[in-house]
Every structure is written in structure tokens, then in C-alpha cells.
Design a protein around this motif. Structure first.
Motif, PDB file in Angstrom:
ATOM      1  N   ASN A   1       0.861  -1.184   0.000  1.00 39.50           N
ATOM      2  CA  ASN A   1       0.000   0.000   0.000  1.00 39.50           C
ATOM      3  C   ASN A   1       0.899   1.236   0.000  1.00 39.50           C
ATOM      4  O   ASN A   1       1.968   1.226   0.607  1.00 39.50           O
ATOM      5  CB  ASN A   1      -0.865   0.048   1.272  1.00 39.50           C
ATOM      6  CG  ASN A   1      -1.744  -1.165   1.426  1.00 39.50           C
ATOM      7  OD1 ASN A   1      -2.631  -1.405   0.639  1.00 39.50           O
ATOM      8  ND2 ASN A   1      -1.488  -1.956   2.467  1.00 39.50           N
TER       9      ASN A   1
ATOM     10  N   LYS B   1      -3.333   0.585  -3.560  1.00 39.89           N
ATOM     11  CA  LYS B   1      -3.483  -0.501  -2.589  1.00 39.89           C
ATOM     12  C   LYS B   1      -2.547  -1.650  -2.964  1.00 39.89           C
ATOM     13  O   LYS B   1      -2.030  -1.739  -4.072  1.00 39.89           O
ATOM     14  CB  LYS B   1      -4.920  -1.006  -2.594  1.00 39.89           C
ATOM     15  CG  LYS B   1      -5.971   0.035  -2.258  1.00 39.89           C
ATOM     16  CD  LYS B   1      -5.929   0.411  -0.807  1.00 39.89           C
ATOM     17  CE  LYS B   1      -7.224   1.088  -0.361  1.00 39.89           C
ATOM     18  NZ  LYS B   1      -7.589   2.248  -1.198  1.00 39.89           N
TER      19      LYS B   1
ATOM     20  N   SER C   1      -3.534  -2.894  -8.743  1.00 37.25           N
ATOM     21  CA  SER C   1      -4.445  -3.330  -7.683  1.00 37.25           C
ATOM     22  C   SER C   1      -5.851  -2.775  -7.860  1.00 37.25           C
ATOM     23  O   SER C   1      -6.825  -3.390  -7.387  1.00 37.25           O
ATOM     24  CB  SER C   1      -3.900  -2.916  -6.318  1.00 37.25           C
ATOM     25  OG  SER C   1      -3.743  -1.505  -6.252  1.00 37.25           O
ATOM     26  N   GLU C   2      -6.000  -1.627  -8.514  1.00 40.57           N
ATOM     27  CA  GLU C   2      -7.336  -1.053  -8.722  1.00 40.57           C
ATOM     28  C   GLU C   2      -8.211  -1.987  -9.551  1.00 40.57           C
ATOM     29  O   GLU C   2      -9.410  -2.121  -9.291  1.00 40.57           O
ATOM     30  CB  GLU C   2      -7.221   0.305  -9.413  1.00 40.57           C
ATOM     31  CG  GLU C   2      -6.522   1.374  -8.590  1.00 40.57           C
ATOM     32  CD  GLU C   2      -7.302   1.769  -7.352  1.00 40.57           C
ATOM     33  OE1 GLU C   2      -8.550   1.660  -7.352  1.00 40.57           O
ATOM     34  OE2 GLU C   2      -6.653   2.186  -6.369  1.00 40.57           O
TER      35      GLU C   2
ATOM     36  N   ASN D   1      -9.147  -4.937  -7.294  1.00 34.08           N
ATOM     37  CA  ASN D   1     -10.159  -4.551  -6.314  1.00 34.08           C
ATOM     38  C   ASN D   1     -11.515  -4.277  -6.951  1.00 34.08           C
ATOM     39  O   ASN D   1     -12.534  -4.230  -6.258  1.00 34.08           O
ATOM     40  CB  ASN D   1      -9.692  -3.324  -5.530  1.00 34.08           C
ATOM     41  CG  ASN D   1      -8.506  -3.639  -4.634  1.00 34.08           C
ATOM     42  OD1 ASN D   1      -8.289  -4.786  -4.251  1.00 34.08           O
ATOM     43  ND2 ASN D   1      -7.713  -2.630  -4.305  1.00 34.08           N
TER      44      ASN D   1
END
Length: 445
Positions: free
Chosen positions: A222, A337, A374-375, A378
Motif C-alpha cells: 500500500n 493498494k 491493484s485497482e 479490487n
């Protein structure tokens, strides 16, 4: 950016329909050999593409020429290309019957820094960044990623008799600022286009070329950006008693904030705060009114992040109070993230990559830099993010045992991947990973 005269053409060398009968066990060795032969034949074009992109980098959301170049390459391969998704991003779609949609991502952007590799094709380009003229360089290796991305697309099109479904190749802007993936999603990436069933991305790093590092679960950190403005009372450097010195306050903070890492955070958990910029003052004999400190915060786990953010803010306020200074302005901006690699996607790809690369496929610890891939994860897309090496194995071994110098890592002005074996590995690994996902779906597993 300079342009080559002709985009890639699909090579007949990959029209190898006999390699993989429908739903038969993947013949990884024969597929890898066919991929290697095709990449070798096409490498002069890939090399020219890589060196052109390397020599003419562009910063976040300014990647206009870079995106246009990639769009032309993908259209030449038969992809349906949509440009300006998320400002400068592009989406390239190739439909090949019924089956899953598999996304492959590359980044477009470079860094505001001067390249010092001495390469014949080194970047000398400059641009205005934050109001100041800066050099621009692909010192994170996104140029390697783009060449591998185009090569993978070409390879998969050449192998279209071996899979059914849809390829969704995206070129994402602004990875370095952690805002490009969000921009593409906000611009309808998964609503204007079909949301992919699986996704893959890669990154290069300072280890041996021909080697692939991967892991299940947490793959990156992160990230949070830290900006603290310490305010004081300026005056003459020879009369500090009449001032409140924000330089001293900032210096105390830079040292004391590390106690949050060493004394408040569990030492078995990852967490880093690094100060990368200090701005204040104009002359050696003037104590300024204020000093700006900027840094980055990296963690793996949410609970560690929360503890660190609380401690950092408390420390900034405390060092100001110690000097009877006004409370500082503190801004912590959430960035990318942690990447979470899907166990199922990784297990499927791992089996094929192990057959192709043997002991050069290696599980690795999480990577401490951050990554806004990561977007997409997620947003609900099961994914795999892996790393490929860039340096000669003998140089890596020498650096490891101390008989040779340390090798420049990503973001170093001296970062200089050995392009040919690195790009070849990227294409081979990514092509096989994508084929593994198509094959798994075809088997209904």
C-alpha cells in the motif's frame, strides 16, 4: 517521438494450429519453442520499438505520442482500438469466438529524472513538470513492458487457433502517480467494455534475465504520500533566539518519525516511511518562515498502515509543539493498494510456466514498491502480477556475493535492462500465462 515506417505484421510462423488440439493437454514445450522462434524472427522490429519509446518518454497523462504509437501497432494486428480512455489510455480488443475475456496491462508513463546510462538510445527529452523543466526517463522499465505487451499481442494473434475468447489489451497512463488505473475505471473501462474474467501484468526488476518471480496473495505494498508544512518565525541566522526555526523542526521530525517504525510498529510486519524532499529557505543566513517535507509511506497490511499514519501525524505535531511553533499542515494522500494475486489464477499459470522455465520460475517475497494494477483487482478481476529480471546472471551473482558492484534498480538514473532477453522472457511468459487461463476455462476447471 520518432516513428518507424511500418507497424508489426502478424507472422505466419505462429500459425501453428497443430500444436494444441482442442481441449488436449497443453504441449508447453512445443508452444514455447514456436513462441521463441517467432519472437526471434520479429525481434528487430521489437527492438526498434523499444528503443524509440525509451528515447522519447512521456510523463503521467502526457503520453500522447506513446499511446498513439501503441494504438497503431495494435490496429495493424487486427485489434479494435479505443483511444483516450482515462485521458491518455487505450483499450485494444481482439475477439476470437466464445470464451473468457482476458486483460493484459502495460503502463505508458515515465519518470521526471535524468537518465545517466550512457546508452546510445538514452533519453535526453525534457518537459515541464510542476512548473520546472525536467529531464524525462523510462527508469522504471515501462518501455520494456510496452515492447513485451505488443509482442505478446502479436504472438497470441498468431496462435489464435489455439484459444477462444477475447483479448483485452490495455495501455494505462500515470502508473507512477498511482492515478492512471483509477482514471481508466472512472472513464468506463469495465462498463464501456466487457469486464474481464482474468487479468495479467508484469514488471521488470534488478535480477537475472530469463528468471520470473511470482507469488500468491500480497504482491506489492500500500502507498500513501506524505506532505508536512512546518511553520515558524523567520529571521537572521545570527540571531536564532528571535526566531522559531522550521528547519530544525523539520530535521527533528525526519529523525524522530523513524521511531514510529522501530518502536511502535510490530518489527515482524513491513512498514517504511521515507522522506524524499525538503523545501525551505533561500540563503545561508536567513532562517525561513516555513519548510515543506514530502515523503512516502509503504505497508502491506491495513492495520499496520493505520498505526503508522497515526504515529506519523502525532510525531509531526509533537516536534512543532516542542519549539512552540504553530501546528503543522499535514496532508496524507492515499495511493495504490496492495496487489493481491488470485490463488486460482496463479496456480493455473504456475503449472505452465514451471513446465516452460523450470527452476527459473521462483516464488518471491512481496515487492515493497506499490502498483496501481491493484485497482483492477479490487474492482473484482482475479489476476496475476509477476516480475521478470533484466540483468546478466553473472553480474547478478557477482553483486550478490560481493565480488561485483551492486546493480542499479528501478528508478535509478543508471537502470539499464539488457533488452533482448528481457523482452523475450516477458513475451514468452505472458503469452503462456494467458494461454493457461484460456485452456483452463476450455476444460471447465
Amino acid at each position: 517521438m520518432q516513428h518507424l515506417a511500418k507497424p508489426f505484421l502478424v507472422s505466419a510462423a505462429l500459425c501453428v494450429a497443430t500444436l494444441l488440439p482442442a481441449h488436449a493437454e497443453m504441449d508447453v514445450a512445443r508452444l514455447k519453442a514456436a513462441i521463441e522462434a517467432s519472437v526471434e524472427a520479429d525481434y528487430p522490429r521489437l527492438d526498434a520499438l523499444y528503443k524509440d519509446i525509451h528515447a522519447h518518454p512521456e510523463l503521467a497523462f502526457e503520453e500522447v505520442k506513446t499511446a498513439a504509437r501503441l494504438a497503431a501497432e495494435m490496429r495493424a494486428l487486427g485489434f479494435d482500438v479505443t483511444e483516450k480512455v482515462g485521458k491518455t489510455g487505450l483499450v485494444a480488443i481482439y475477439k476470437n469466438g466464445d470464451g473468457p475475456t482476458i486483460m493484459v496491462r502495460t503502463e505508458l508513463d515515465a519518470l521526471p529524472m535524468e537518465e545517466k546510462t550512457g546508452l546510445a538510445y538514452a533519453s535526453r527529452d525534457k518537459t515541464i513538470w510542476n512548473g520546472v523543466e525536467k529531464f524525462v526517463a523510462h527508469s522504471c522499465g515501462h518501455d520494456i513492458h510496452m515492447a513485451s505487451w505488443v509482442g505478446t499481442a502479436k504472438t497470441l494473434v498468431g496462435l489464435k487457433d489455439q484459444w477462444q475468447g477475447t483479448l483485452m489489451f490495455i495501455a494505462q497512463p500515470a502508473e507512477e502517480t498511482g492515478s492512471g488505473a483509477k482514471a481508466m475505471l472512472a472513464d468506463g473501462l469495465f462498463t464501456r467494455f466487457k469486464k474481464p474474467d482474468f487479468a495479467f501484468a508484469l514488471h521488470d526488476g534488478a535480477f537475472a534475465y530469463g528468471t520470473i518471480n511470482y507469488r500468491v496473495g500480497i504482491g506489492s505494498s500500500n502507498s500513501d504520500s506524505l506532505f508536512v508544512r512546518f511553520r515558524g518565525r523567520g529571521g537572521h541566522g545570527a540571531a536564532p533566539q528571535a526566531t522559531i526555526d522550521p528547519v530544525m523542526i523539520a530535521a527533528r521530525f525526519i529523525v524522530d518519525v523513524q521511531s514510529v517504525i522501530s518502536r511502535e510498529k510490530d518489527p515482524t510486519e513491513f512498514g517504511v516511511v521515507s522522506i524524499g524532499a525538503i523545501h525551505g529557505g533561500t540563503a545561508e543566513n536567513i532562517i525561513p518562515d516555513e519548510v515543506l517535507v514530502a515523503g512516502t509511506i509503504r505497508t502491506f497490511k491495513p492495520e499496520v498502515r493505520a498505526k503508522m499514519l497515526t504515529g506519523i501525524e502525532r510525531t509531526a505535531k509533537a516536534v512543532a509543539a516542542m519549539s512552540d511553533a504553530p501546528a503543522p499542515d499535514i496532508k496524507i494522500t492515499e495511493g495504490a493498494k496492495a496487489v493481491m494475486n488470485d490463488p486460482g489464477v496463479v496456480a493455473t499459470a504456475e503449472k505452465v510456466l514451471k513446465a516452460a522455465f523450470g527452476d527459473k520460475l521462483r516464488p518471491s517475497p512481496p515487492s515493497t514498491p506499490s502498483e496501481d494494477f491493484s485497482e483492477f483487482i479490487n474492482a473484482g478481476v482475479p489476476s496475476m502480477f509477476f516480475h521478470i529480471g533484466v540483468y546478466e546472471p553473472e553480474r547478478v551473482a557477482a553483486a550478490r556475493d560481493g565480488s561485483g558492484p551492486q546493480l542499479p534498480a528501478n528508478h535509478s538514473p543508471l537502470f539499464a535492462p539488457v533488452s533482448k532477453p528481457t523482452i523475450e522472457t516477458g513475451i514468452e511468459a505472458m503469452t503462456l500465462a494467458v494461454l493457461s487461463a484460456f485452456d483452463q476455462h476450455a476444460r471447465g476447471k
